[in-house]
Design an enzyme around this catalytic site. Sequence first.
Site: not given
Length: 389
Positions: A114, A122-123, A197, A214, A287
Amino acid sequence: ATASSTTAGTAPAADSVSAVKDKQQHAQQQQQRQQQPNLHDQHGEQDQYAEPAHLDELLGRLEERLALQEDTGKQLQQQLKREPVLSSFDLAGVAELICSGKAKHIVVMCGAGISVSAGIPDFRTPGTGLYSQLERFGLPEPEAVFSIKFFKNNPKPFHMLARELFPGNYGPTPTHYFMKLLHNKGLLLRCFTQNIDSLECLAGLPKAAVVAAHGNFDSAHCIKCDHEHSLDHVKQAVFSDEICYCTKCGGLVKPDIVFFGEQLPDRFYEQMDQDFPACDLLLVMGTSLVVQPFASLIDAVPEHCPRVLINRERVGEGTGTMGILSRMLGLGGSGGFVFEGDEGCYRDVLYLGDSDDGVRDLAQLLGWDKDLEDLIADNSRAEKSDSKL
């Protein structure tokens, strides 16, 4: 002679006893046959417990039993199948549910997807994801940047990542503002985010409405003595390309972001136990649903609660034991999503695409599109005003 006569005299007697025994055994066998259940009852149906006379008869009876079990299983499956809780398994069905007033306690679960339109990578996307960008540090594996053991030995990679994600570098996305819109309308029970964030709060959500599963940059502590430090203390070190040390004991300081090997915040579990049983609509956005225990939350809502996945790819479908059994039985009650087209779908909606597109489509179906765009525009004007100051 005596012996011979004895032998000759006793032989007829033995023959007589044998004959009598034979007659008795024959009579007993006849009686047993009469007492055994007839292969056919008074209705002419074969007795299922009678001993089969031939292999073919045995195989035939086995087929009948299996067919009976299959029919019973189908009847049971039909009884256990749940009625659809949505008029259609798309955003239109979700909008109808919300407009009907049946969704008053909406829980949102969101991940890095998002925030991509805000400019934050993103990761896990190969090539562009943050994990790919960290390869130059020679990490044993990308996830090591969030390993507390690795951080103690080499905090530099995390500092680089922290500089990239530090609050103030990015602004909220339409998805963040949609969550704020849900809050404004009194429909958002809670936002559970994996993101660090803090863009949910920057979009205007109060901290009480957000559970940072997290952690985030809101606070920082020494990993040795647990002394709290200000965000400015961490920021000064990070942007000076220096290691952030504790002013009290000299230990390493890091923002309160949950690393692998660390416990999730107590508030995560407290709100999970309180919010998910009360949830009447679950929105899951952006996600991969890989990291536990966050990923398992999709199964923490009541069985009658509709669930919506707005994502670039299908994730969270039942792959564990419960998911496989649910699929086999066509129940779809636990063990992951069961989307339309899969047997057992009764509550799950899949929207494949960017989360911003998904929330805009949903807002339009709800008649909230102007409200959403006004929120985005108001924030944009506020940001420009702040930049002039």
